[in-house]
Design an enzyme around this catalytic site. Structure first.
Site, short mmCIF file in Angstrom:
data_model
loop_
_atom_site.label_atom_id
_atom_site.label_comp_id
_atom_site.label_asym_id
_atom_site.label_seq_id
_atom_site.Cartn_x
_atom_site.Cartn_y
_atom_site.Cartn_z
CG ASN A 23 -2.10 -1.06 0.92
OD1 ASN A 23 -2.20 -1.61 -0.17
ND2 ASN A 23 -2.87 -1.34 1.94
CB CYS A 116 -13.71 -4.91 -4.20
SG CYS A 116 -13.40 -4.37 -2.53
CG ASP A 304 -5.90 -3.23 5.29
OD1 ASP A 304 -5.09 -2.48 4.74
OD2 ASP A 304 -7.11 -3.23 5.03
C1 EPZ Z 1 -6.77 1.86 1.38
O1 EPZ Z 1 -7.91 1.66 0.57
C2 EPZ Z 1 -6.00 0.54 1.35
N1 EPZ Z 1 -5.58 0.24 -0.02
C3 EPZ Z 1 -6.89 -0.59 1.90
O2 EPZ Z 1 -6.11 -1.77 1.92
C4 EPZ Z 1 -7.29 -0.23 3.33
O3 EPZ Z 1 -8.16 -1.23 3.82
C5 EPZ Z 1 -8.01 1.13 3.33
O4 EPZ Z 1 -7.15 2.13 2.73
C6 EPZ Z 1 -8.37 1.58 4.74
O5 EPZ Z 1 -7.21 1.64 5.52
C7 EPZ Z 1 -4.51 0.90 -0.53
O6 EPZ Z 1 -3.88 1.73 0.12
C8 EPZ Z 1 -4.11 0.55 -1.93
P1 EPZ Z 1 -10.31 4.47 1.94
P2 EPZ Z 1 -8.82 2.93 0.13
O7 EPZ Z 1 -10.49 5.40 0.80
O8 EPZ Z 1 -7.97 4.13 0.02
C9 EPZ Z 1 -14.94 5.44 2.14
C10 EPZ Z 1 -5.69 -4.05 1.56
O9 EPZ Z 1 -6.20 -5.06 2.05
N2 EPZ Z 1 -14.71 6.33 0.98
O10 EPZ Z 1 -9.39 4.87 3.05
O11 EPZ Z 1 -9.61 2.49 -1.05
C11 EPZ Z 1 -14.76 3.98 1.79
O12 EPZ Z 1 -15.95 3.45 1.24
C12 EPZ Z 1 -6.56 -2.89 1.13
O13 EPZ Z 1 -4.46 -3.87 1.38
C13 EPZ Z 1 -15.77 7.07 0.48
O14 EPZ Z 1 -16.90 6.98 0.96
O15 EPZ Z 1 -9.77 3.07 1.38
C14 EPZ Z 1 -14.41 3.36 3.12
O16 EPZ Z 1 -15.60 3.10 3.83
C15 EPZ Z 1 -8.03 -3.22 1.31
N3 EPZ Z 1 -15.55 7.88 -0.59
C16 EPZ Z 1 -13.63 4.47 3.84
O17 EPZ Z 1 -13.93 5.69 3.13
C17 EPZ Z 1 -14.31 8.01 -1.18
O18 EPZ Z 1 -14.17 8.79 -2.15
C18 EPZ Z 1 -12.12 4.30 3.83
O19 EPZ Z 1 -11.74 4.04 2.50
C19 EPZ Z 1 -13.24 7.25 -0.65
C20 EPZ Z 1 -13.46 6.42 0.44
#
Ligand code: EPZ
Length: 419
Positions: A23, A116, A304
C-alpha cells in the site's frame, strides 16, 4: 488455479523477514507520472498488484524496468491518458493514476473501480476534491473523465478519512498553482512515505502523517530514488500467526510504531512482545485471553488486520467482539471460519466471537486479500489438513507466503487444483 495446503498444529519459530509495503508501493509508482525524469524504487514487494500497476504505467507511456525488488520508471511523455477497465478491474488502486495524470497531463480518463468483496468503495471524495481544485469531472460509460489545464490549490476537507483519496490529492496538489491544505487527511504511514518521495522529487509538502497536510505547488518535479517502507500489514499478519500458534518469532524489518495498536492488543490477549530498532519478537501465550477490537483509521487498529485477529480470537478462553467501522462488508471470512468450527455471530458491523478449543480443518475458499490471510492462519492451528482455494487473492498482498511460513516451521505447500 492454485490452492494452499496446510497441516495445522505446529508453532511458528525463528525469523520472518518482511517485504516492502504493497500500500506504499502502489502510490509511489503512480508518482512517477509527475515527472519526465527517472524515479527508482527499491525494496519493492514482488506482488501481483505491483505487476498490475507496472502494466498500467506502461500503457500510459511510462518506460519501466521491473527487476526483482527494484523498479525504474520514466514518464518522458504521457502517451495515453486512459486507464482501461481490464486493468482497473483487477486492482482498484489504479485510481491512484487519476490525480497525477490530471496534474501532469491536464486530463485523465480512468475506469471507475467499481465495488469489491469488502464494500462499495466509492471514489466520490477523490472527485469532489479534484473539482475543488478546478478540474472538470464527468462520469461516462463507466469511466471518470477529469480535465484541467492547471489545477489550483484549494482547501480540501474530507468527510471521511480516505487513504488513496489523500494520496491522489497530495500528488495532484504537488504540481498545482498555489497552496492546497488537506484536512481530515489520512495519517497512514504509506501517506507519509509518499510525501517523503514527493519531497525528494522537489515537492513542498508538510504535515504528512498528521490530519492536516499542506502542499505548496511547484512548476515541475525531478527524479528521485526511494526505498519503500516495510509492509506493516504483512508484519502484523505474521505477528498474529506467531501469537496464535504459541510460537516464538522474530519479525524483521518492521517499524514498531506502525504496529503499536496491534502490539497493545497482542499484549491484551496474553502474548509477550519485545520491540527492538526495526524488529519485534512475539511469543504466543499458553492461553489466549478474550478482548474487544474496533477498527479505525491509523493510528487506530487497522481494518486490514481485522480478519487475521478474528482467527486468533476464535481460540480465546472467553467471548470477544470485533467491530468493523471502515468497510460495510468485511466479514467474508466469517462463514469460512464457521465451517472450520469457529463460533461466530454477526450483528450488524460487529461479530461476537465465542472461543472454542480447536478449529477443524476443512476445504475453504478465499474471497478477498485479508480474508484469505485469516484462513491461512486458521489452517496453521486447525487439527488436520486445510485446503485454501482461490489463493490468487493472497498473492496480491503477500510475497512468498508459503516459503516464509515453511521457514518458520509450518507444514504448508502450494498445489495445483485440477478442476
Ligand atoms: C486503502 O484503501 C487501502 N488500499 C486498503 O487496503 C485499506 O483497507 C483502506 O485504505 C483503509 O485503511 C490501498 O492503500 C491501496 P479508503 P482505500 O479510501 O484508500 C470510504 C488491503 O487489504 N470512501 O481509506 O480504497 C470507503 O468506502 C486494502 O491492502 C468514500 O466513501 O480506502 C471506506 O468506507 C483493502 N468515498 C472508507 O472511506 C471516497 O471517495 C475508507 O476508504 C473514498 C473512500
Amino acid at each position: 488455479m492454485d490452492k494452499i495446503v496446510i497441516e495445522g498444529g505446529r508453532p511458528l519459530k525463528g525469523k520472518i523477514k518482511i517485504g516492502g509495503s504493497k500500500n506504499a508501493a502502489l502510490p509511489l509508482m503512480a508518482a512517477s507520472l509527475l515527472t519526465s525524469d527517472k524515479v527508482i524504487l527499491t525494496n519493492l514487494p514482488k506482488l501481483c498488484d505491483v505487476k498490475t500497476m507496472d502494466s498500467l504505467l506502461e500503457v500510459l507511456g511510462v518506460q519501466t524496468t521491473l527487476l526483482m525488488n527494484r523498479i525504474s520508471m520514466q514518464a518522458k511523455k504521457i502517451k495515453r491518458f486512459e486507464a482501461p477497465y481490464e486493468l482497473v478491474r483487477k486492482m482498484r488502486a489504479s485510481i491512484l493514476v487519476l490525480g497525477p495524470l490530471v496534474a501532469r497531463n491536464g486530463k485523465a480518463r480512468v475506469s471507475l473501480p467499481g465495488g469489491c468483496a469488502i464494500g462499495a468503495r466509492p471514489i466520490n471524495l477523490h472527485l469532489k476534491a479534484l473539482e475543488d481544485m478546478g478540474a472538470k469531472v464527468k462520469l461516462a460509460e463507466g469511466y471518470v473523465e477529469a480535465s484541467c489545464s492547471r489545477l489550483k490549490g484549494a482547501r480540501i476537507v474530507f468527510d471521511v478519512v480516505t487513504v488513496t483519496g489523500t494520496e491522489n490529492i497530495m500528488m495532484a496538489a504537488a504540481l498545482a498553482k498555489g497552496q492546497t491544505i488537506i484536512e481530515n487527511a489520512a495519517r497512514e504511514p504509506e501517506v507519509l512515505d509518499l510525501a517523503n518521495l514527493l519531497n525528494k522529487m522537489g515537492a513542498q509538502i508538510s504535515g504528512a502523517g498528521t490530519a492536516v497536510i499542506t502542499i505548496n505547488g511547484v512548476e515541475k518535479l525531478h527524479g528521485a530514488t526511494h526505498r519503500v517502507i516495510a509492509d506493516r500489514i504483512e508484519a502484523g499478519t505474521y505477528m498474529i500467526a506467531a501469537a496464535m500458534t504459541r510460537g516464538d518469532v522474530m519479525i524483521e524489518d518492521v517499524e514498531t510504531e506502525y504496529v503499536a495498536a496491534l502490539i497493545q492488543k497482542l499484549k491484551d490477549i496474553g502474548a509477550t512482545i519485545e520491540t527492538y530498532a526495526n524488529k519485534v519478537r512475539v511469543v504466543g501465550p499458553k492461553e489466549i485471553l478474550p478482548t474487544d477490537i474496533k477498527t479505525a483509521p491509523y493510528p487506530g487498529f487497522a481494518t486490514d488486520l481485522q480478519a487475521q485477529f478474528m482467527t486468533l480470537l476464535t481460540l480465546a478462553n472467553g467471548t470477544s467482539t470485533i467491530t468493523e467501522t471502515i468497510f460495510e462488508n468485511r466479514f467474508m471470512h466469517v462463514p469460512e471460519l464457521v465451517r472450520m468450527g469457529a463460533d461466530l455471530q454477526v450483528e450488524g458491523n460487529t461479530v461476537i466471537i465465542r472461543g472454542v478449543d480447536k478449529l477443524q480443518s476443512a476445504p475453504v475458499m478465499a474471497s478477498d486479500l485479508r480474508a484469505s490471510a485469516s484462513l491461512v492462519l486458521a489452517g496453521l492451528v486447525a487439527r488436520g489438513v486445510t485446503d485454501i482455494h482461490r489463493v490468487y487473492h493472497i498473492d496480491r498482498g503477500y510475497e512468498s507466503v508459503e516459503r516464509k511460513l515453511r521457514k518458520a516451521g509450518a507444514r504448508v505447500k502450494r498445489a495445483k487444483v485440477k478442476y
